[in-house]
Scaffold this motif. Structure first.
Motif, short mmCIF file in Angstrom:
data_model
loop_
_atom_site.label_atom_id
_atom_site.label_comp_id
_atom_site.label_asym_id
_atom_site.label_seq_id
_atom_site.Cartn_x
_atom_site.Cartn_y
_atom_site.Cartn_z
N UNK A 1 -11.36 3.43 2.53
CA UNK A 1 -9.99 3.96 2.48
C UNK A 1 -8.95 2.87 2.75
N UNK A 2 -9.42 1.69 3.13
CA UNK A 2 -8.50 0.58 3.38
C UNK A 2 -7.92 0.06 2.07
N UNK A 3 -6.65 -0.26 2.11
CA UNK A 3 -5.99 -0.75 0.90
C UNK A 3 -6.00 -2.26 0.82
N UNK A 4 -4.84 -2.81 0.52
CA UNK A 4 -4.72 -4.25 0.27
C UNK A 4 -5.09 -5.09 1.49
N UNK A 5 -5.03 -4.51 2.68
CA UNK A 5 -5.36 -5.27 3.86
C UNK A 5 -6.82 -5.75 3.87
N UNK B 1 -13.07 7.37 12.65
CA UNK B 1 -12.71 6.02 13.06
C UNK B 1 -11.23 5.69 13.00
N UNK C 1 0.80 -1.24 0.00
CA UNK C 1 0.00 0.00 0.00
C UNK C 1 0.82 1.28 0.00
N UNK D 1 -3.50 1.03 14.78
CA UNK D 1 -3.91 -0.31 14.32
C UNK D 1 -2.79 -1.09 13.63
N UNK E 1 -13.18 -5.02 11.35
CA UNK E 1 -12.07 -4.56 12.17
C UNK E 1 -12.45 -3.24 12.84
N UNK E 2 -11.60 -2.74 13.69
CA UNK E 2 -11.92 -1.57 14.50
C UNK E 2 -12.15 -0.30 13.69
N UNK E 3 -13.26 0.37 14.01
CA UNK E 3 -13.48 1.72 13.50
C UNK E 3 -13.94 1.84 12.06
N UNK F 1 -6.82 1.32 -5.63
CA UNK F 1 -6.62 0.19 -4.71
C UNK F 1 -6.99 -1.17 -5.30
N UNK G 1 -5.03 2.69 2.24
CA UNK G 1 -4.47 2.35 0.93
C UNK G 1 -3.91 3.54 0.19
N UNK G 2 -4.08 3.53 -1.12
CA UNK G 2 -3.48 4.54 -1.99
C UNK G 2 -3.92 5.96 -1.65
N UNK G 3 -5.09 6.12 -1.04
CA UNK G 3 -5.61 7.45 -0.76
C UNK G 3 -4.93 8.18 0.39
N UNK H 1 -3.85 0.80 7.98
CA UNK H 1 -4.32 -0.05 6.88
C UNK H 1 -4.76 0.76 5.66
N UNK I 1 -17.73 4.73 4.20
CA UNK I 1 -16.88 5.92 4.00
C UNK I 1 -16.54 6.13 2.52
N UNK J 1 -13.96 14.02 7.14
CA UNK J 1 -13.42 13.73 5.82
C UNK J 1 -12.62 14.94 5.36
N UNK J 2 -11.48 14.65 4.74
CA UNK J 2 -10.60 15.70 4.25
C UNK J 2 -11.27 16.60 3.24
N UNK K 1 -17.75 8.26 0.81
CA UNK K 1 -17.67 9.70 0.60
C UNK K 1 -16.23 10.21 0.70
N UNK K 2 -15.29 9.35 1.06
CA UNK K 2 -13.88 9.73 1.09
C UNK K 2 -13.33 9.89 -0.32
N UNK K 3 -14.09 9.44 -1.30
CA UNK K 3 -13.67 9.37 -2.71
C UNK K 3 -12.65 8.27 -2.98
N UNK K 4 -12.29 7.50 -1.94
CA UNK K 4 -11.49 6.30 -2.21
C UNK K 4 -12.40 5.37 -3.00
N UNK L 1 -4.17 3.18 -8.36
CA UNK L 1 -4.55 4.26 -7.45
C UNK L 1 -5.96 4.08 -6.91
#
Ligand SMILES: Nc1nc2c(ncn2[C@@H]2O[C@H](COP(=O)(O)OP(=O)(O)OP(=O)(O)O)[C@@H](O)[C@H]2O)c(=O)[nH]1
Ligand SMILES: Nc1nc2c(ncn2[C@@H]2O[C@H](COP(=O)(O)OP(=O)(O)OP(=O)(O)O)[C@@H](O)[C@H]2O)c(=O)[nH]1
Ligand SMILES: [Mg+2]
Ligand SMILES: [Mg+2]
Lengths: 308, 291
Positions: free
Chosen positions: B216-220, A112, A42, A250, B94-96, B34, A227-229, A225, B241, A196-197, B243-246, B32
């Motif tokens: 927003x989580x990647x490969x995990x 979170x 990542x 985490x 997972x948490x959160x 993910x 990712x790309x963002x 955890x 989430x 959110x940013x 709305x993060x645009x991820x 990009x």
């Protein structure tokens, strides 16, 4: 998960082993492998590119070509560069003023990410170091956010400042600062709501909090955890609020944690701590060597390389 | 901010050919989002091949081609409730990531369909987790079953099912504590809850296990899906989430590897910010057809 990366590096070493001459092609193949390894971890694509380009230059130099074991030398270059990029330990201490004044720490980050938990962990840690922290419940949005901080504060024996009925977090923070000064509390840790940013209203709100209390540390709490963002997110926080340090939560997951490298390279601010669990003492200083090995997934290879 | 794929393509398309640079750009764009290096390369290779035979004329043709290739890897979960019996949704993650908030949103969603929804506060671990769910229950006008902090989550679930069965309610949404997928003891606790639900006579058609994944989580995310799926067979995913645009590209990989369908997408913090998964929209965004 980790194994495949270790395999990759063993593969790279094998490619080089026994070759009388290392060619540019060999190195290019190895670099391609590393690129994939970093992306799997990542690390942001653009950061990977930059990292790879730098590494290529160095790897094509005399040192690798003339090394007794070019494979090991190559991996060592990658590892050393990454450690250097991730930061030096000097930088990682919190910027704390003397105990006769109040140091202000503002916590911020996405929803979170671990702000509330980390606030309490930090308070516990600083208390153990002989400080007198005050936690501030300035998340007025999330249901039971104040209570969450109160429960955690109580569990570590640190008081929590709240302002009943107040809707404006900057006012809560400001009142807390006055209170801290009155009570000779030398550290103020302000927990804020997740945002959110890209949320203009909420980013304006945290600016107002910042302006009200002029923090000595503005800590960006990010989920390891991510990712790309990670880069785009952190950049917004850096530009709109300003980041003085990063805490990655985490890390007890099985993430390889490439976000650490992304954040560090792009924001350029030190990573001060990592969170490694939900308990109040699950917070550790950030050790660049450990994280580099983890991103590269090569714990066992490091010792091998050190002999090189 | 990332420049949109569409914009990038427009620049390239000026050349009127899809050259090597174009395909490299495509690969980057997918990474990009993910999607992972391996899958991104595979897709761009396939597109490169297909482009020779199918001769796409516009950038849009090509994006549609990419979308088609990804489409097979994603399945949709139908969120309609089976009538006639109590349904239990177990919400895991997972948490959160947004479990508790998603539960509140889902409660609203099914209430709007006239269902009687019960919330079960089986996160007895995290500080003020029960209170958080209770605030939602009050706001939503939902019944909640809870015990005190630190009590056995299985026992909360047992209580919830027993009382919902007695009252003839339609749906129980079970909130669980966030847990790391790589911690075996925590996953074992889930298997216990799983046994209790089945032990109460809730049949498979009425019992669904959702894994919440943060976009927003990647490969995990892939590891999360794999390990939760091993511990308790998952029925569907909820992507939060957004709305993060991820772009949530990890879901495509999860789909490819585990074949778990997607049920809902969360797009904010208010109750209306949840939507049944729209595959077209998701893929359009992923391949840049929307900008
Ligand atoms: N396993 C693990 N869990 C963590 C860590 N840090 C925080 N958490 C958990 O992550 C979840 C979210 O943490 P919070 O502290 O509530 O996050 P937050 O950023 O305050 O969330 P919002 O206020 O809603 O934006 C909780 O379940 C925490 O217990 C960590 O280092 N490891
Ligand atoms: N912007 C946005 N925020 C969300 C979304 N879903 C959840 N959140 C926020 O994310 C934070 C964490 O949500 P929770 O519902 O508490 O997450 P959780 O998975 O229950 O957390 P733990 O129980 O601590 O593991 C809260 O601040 C929520 O308001 C979403 O779709 N968009
Ligand atoms: Mg919080
Ligand atoms: Mg929760």
């Amino acid at each position: 998960m980790f194994d495949s990366i270790s395999d990759k590096f063993s593969g790279i070493m094998r490619t080089f082993a026994g070759k009388s001459k290392i060619t540019e092609k060999n190195i290019q193949d190895a670099v391609e492998e590393i690129k994939v390894a970093l992306l799997d971890a990542d690390v942001n694509l653009r950061v990977v590119r930059r990292f790879i380009n730098g590494t290529m230059e160095e790897a094509l130099g005399e040192k690798v070509l003339k090394a007794v074991d070019p494979g090991q030398q190559f991996v060592k270059i990658v590892y050393d560069r990454m450690v250097a990029l991730l930061g030096d330990e000097e930088n990682q201490k919190l910027l704390l003023k003397g105990p006769d004044t109040t140091t202000v720490i503002l916590m911020m980050g996405l929803q979170g990410s671990g702000k509330t938990t980390t606030s309490a962990k930090l308070a516990a840690r600083l208390k153990r170091e002989g400080r007198r922290p005050l936690l501030v419940a300035a998340d007025l949005v999330r249901p039971a956010a104040i209570l969450q901080l109160q429960v955690l504060g109580e569990s570590v024996g640190v008081p929590v400042f709240t302002l009943e009925g107040e809707k404006d977090p900057s006012k809560v923070a400001k009142a807390a600062l006055s209170q801290a000064r009155k009570d000779q509390r030398d550290i103020l840790i302000v927990d804020t709501s997740g945002r959110m940013h890209l949320d203009q209203t909420l980013m304006d709100e945290i600016q107002k909090v910042r302006d009200a209390i002029k923090p000595d540390e503005t800590l960006f709490v990010a989920d390891s955890m991510t990712g790309q963002n990670a880069v785009a997110i952190a950049q917004e926080f850096e530009q709109k609020v300003g980041i003085s340090g990063v805490i990655l939560s985490k890390f007890d997951s099985d993430t390889r944690g490439g976000a650490a490298l992304s954040l560090r390279s792009v924001v350029g601010k030190p990573i001060k701590f990592i969170g490694v669990g939900e308990k109040m003492d699950d917070i550790e200083p950030f050790y660049p060597e450990r994280i580099a090995s983890r991103i590269l997934g090569m714990g066992d290879i490091v010792s091998l390389v050190e002999k090189a | 901010m990332l420049k949109g794929f569409g914009a990038k393509l427009k620049a390239l398309f000026g050349m009127n050919t899809f050259d090597e640079g174009y395909f490299e750009n495509l690969e980057d764009f997918l990474i990009e989002g993910d999607l992972g290096a391996k899958l991104a390369t595979q897709i761009s290779d396939e597109v490169r091949k297909l482009a020779k035979s199918e001769k796409p004329k516009t950038q849009k043709d090509l994006q549609i081609l990419v979308k088609r290739l990804l489409s097979d890897k994603i399945r949709i979960f139908d969120p309609g409730l089976e009538e006639g019996s109590l349904t239990v949704y177990l919400i895991l993650g997972v948490n959160g990531v947004g479990k508790t908030t998603s539960i509140a949103k889902l409660a609203q969603y099914y209430k709007n369909q006239g269902k009687q929804v019960l919330l079960a506060a089986a996160d007895t671990f995290r500080a003020a987790a029960i209170d958080q769910l209770e605030v939602h229950a009050q706001r939503l006008g939902c019944r909640i079953v809870k015990q005190k902090s630190g009590s056995d989550p299985g026992s909360v679930v047992f209580d919830a099912i027993t009382s919902a069965q007695a009252r003839g309610e339609d749906l129980i949404l079970v909130d669980t504590a966030g847990r790391m997928h790589n911690k075996e003891n925590l996953l074992r606790e889930l298997s216990k809850i799983d046994k209790i639900v089945k032990g109460r006579g809730i049949e498979d058609v009425h019992y669904k296990k959702f894994l919440v994944i943060d976009s927003t989580t990647g490969q995990n995310g892939i590891s999360q899906a794999e390990l939760f799926n091993q511990a308790v067979k998952l029925d569907a995913l909820i992507l939060t989430k957004y709305d993060s645009l991820a772009k949530g590209g990890a879901l495509v990989q999860i789909g490819e590897k585990q074949n778990i369908p997607i049920a809902f997408v969360g797009t904010g913090e208010t109750y209306k910010d949840i939507h049944p998964f729209d595959k077209d929209e998701f893929l359009d965004t992923l391949v840049g057809l929307t900008d």
